[in-house]
Scaffold this motif. Structure first.
Motif, PDB file in Angstrom:
ATOM      1  N   ASP A  20       0.675  -1.710  -0.190  1.00 18.61           N
ATOM      2  CA  ASP A  20       0.139   0.123   0.068  1.00 18.61           C
ATOM      3  C   ASP A  20       0.711   1.392  -0.099  1.00 18.61           C
ATOM      4  O   ASP A  20       0.376   2.391   0.244  1.00 18.61           O
ATOM      5  N   VAL A  21       2.466   1.136   0.248  1.00 20.01           N
ATOM      6  CA  VAL A  21       2.912   2.301   0.182  1.00 20.01           C
ATOM      7  C   VAL A  21       4.361   2.176  -0.464  1.00 20.01           C
ATOM      8  O   VAL A  21       5.527   1.414  -0.548  1.00 20.01           O
ATOM      9  N   LEU A  42       9.279   2.318   7.003  1.00 14.73           N
ATOM     10  CA  LEU A  42       8.147   2.772   6.656  1.00 14.73           C
ATOM     11  C   LEU A  42       7.867   4.072   7.460  1.00 14.73           C
ATOM     12  O   LEU A  42       7.470   5.144   6.769  1.00 14.73           O
ATOM     13  N   GLU A  43       8.878   3.870   8.521  1.00 16.92           N
ATOM     14  CA  GLU A  43       8.342   5.126   9.535  1.00 16.92           C
ATOM     15  C   GLU A  43       8.479   6.469   9.064  1.00 16.92           C
ATOM     16  O   GLU A  43       8.126   7.814   9.118  1.00 16.92           O
ATOM     17  N   LEU A  44      10.176   6.778   8.476  1.00 13.87           N
ATOM     18  CA  LEU A  44      10.400   8.494   7.568  1.00 13.87           C
ATOM     19  C   LEU A  44      10.175   8.366   6.174  1.00 13.87           C
ATOM     20  O   LEU A  44       9.507   9.006   6.437  1.00 13.87           O
ATOM     21  N   HIS A  45       8.981   6.981   5.687  1.00 16.37           N
ATOM     22  CA  HIS A  45       8.524   7.262   4.792  1.00 16.37           C
ATOM     23  C   HIS A  45       7.095   8.355   4.475  1.00 16.37           C
ATOM     24  O   HIS A  45       7.269   9.198   4.828  1.00 16.37           O
ATOM     25  N   LEU A  46       6.136   7.916   6.347  1.00 16.49           N
ATOM     26  CA  LEU A  46       5.687   8.774   6.143  1.00 16.49           C
ATOM     27  C   LEU A  46       5.537   9.674   6.770  1.00 16.49           C
ATOM     28  O   LEU A  46       4.585  10.543   6.531  1.00 16.49           O
ATOM     29  N   GLY A  53       2.957  17.665   3.831  1.00 18.27           N
ATOM     30  CA  GLY A  53       2.182  18.364   3.564  1.00 18.27           C
ATOM     31  C   GLY A  53       0.465  17.385   2.499  1.00 18.27           C
ATOM     32  O   GLY A  53      -0.272  17.364   2.315  1.00 18.27           O
ATOM     33  N   ILE A  54       1.165  16.109   2.546  1.00 21.66           N
ATOM     34  CA  ILE A  54       0.953  14.987   1.722  1.00 21.66           C
ATOM     35  C   ILE A  54      -0.500  13.905   2.565  1.00 21.66           C
ATOM     36  O   ILE A  54       0.571  13.172   3.524  1.00 21.66           O
ATOM     37  N   GLU A  55      -1.428  13.295   2.612  1.00 16.50           N
ATOM     38  CA  GLU A  55      -1.635  12.333   3.045  1.00 16.50           C
ATOM     39  C   GLU A  55      -1.512  10.910   3.056  1.00 16.50           C
ATOM     40  O   GLU A  55      -1.437  10.454   1.583  1.00 16.50           O
ATOM     41  N   PRO A  56      -0.539  10.164   3.839  1.00 13.46           N
ATOM     42  CA  PRO A  56      -0.102   8.809   3.381  1.00 13.46           C
ATOM     43  C   PRO A  56      -1.364   7.906   2.507  1.00 13.46           C
ATOM     44  O   PRO A  56      -2.405   8.617   3.268  1.00 13.46           O
ATOM     45  N   PRO A  57      -0.829   6.898   2.280  1.00 18.12           N
ATOM     46  CA  PRO A  57      -2.045   6.240   1.836  1.00 18.12           C
ATOM     47  C   PRO A  57      -2.528   5.517   2.466  1.00 18.12           C
ATOM     48  O   PRO A  57      -2.259   5.035   3.533  1.00 18.12           O
ATOM     49  N   LEU A  58      -3.804   4.556   2.387  1.00 18.98           N
ATOM     50  CA  LEU A  58      -4.869   3.975   2.871  1.00 18.98           C
ATOM     51  C   LEU A  58      -4.073   2.022   3.038  1.00 18.98           C
ATOM     52  O   LEU A  58      -4.099   2.645   2.279  1.00 18.98           O
ATOM     53  N   PRO A  59      -3.969   1.898   4.180  1.00 12.27           N
ATOM     54  CA  PRO A  59      -3.821   0.801   4.470  1.00 12.27           C
ATOM     55  C   PRO A  59      -4.876  -0.311   4.035  1.00 12.27           C
ATOM     56  O   PRO A  59      -5.908  -0.604   5.109  1.00 12.27           O
ATOM     57  N   LEU A  60      -5.074  -0.131   2.987  1.00 15.05           N
ATOM     58  CA  LEU A  60      -6.110  -1.579   2.076  1.00 15.05           C
ATOM     59  C   LEU A  60      -6.313  -2.583   1.831  1.00 15.05           C
ATOM     60  O   LEU A  60      -6.841  -3.850   1.486  1.00 15.05           O
TER      61      LEU A  60
END
Length: 69
Positions: A20-21, A42-46, A53-60
């Protein structure tokens, strides 16, 4: 949030990515090492999303085991 991590055994250790990321992937010599690296990546990317100011992708993505004979 919880994101699915896909871990694959390789000839030299393990690789991991988050479906998802896009763009977050890592490797490790042991299973524990790749899990630790993946969490950090993942923590660094988020954090980068947040700073930009970007919404992170939802975990789908979901997963399950399928047993066959």
């Amino acid at each position: 949030m919880k994101y699915l991590i896909e871990i694959t055994k390789t000839e030299t250790g393990y690789s991991a990515h988050f479906p998802d990321v896009p763009g977050v992937f890592t490797v490790g010599n042991t299973l524990e090492e790749v899990k630790e690296h993946a969490k950090e990546a993942l923590e660094l990317h988020l954090q980068g999303f947040k700073e930009d100011g970007i919404e992170p992708p939802l975990p789908l993505t979901e997963s399950m085991w399928v047993e066959v004979a």
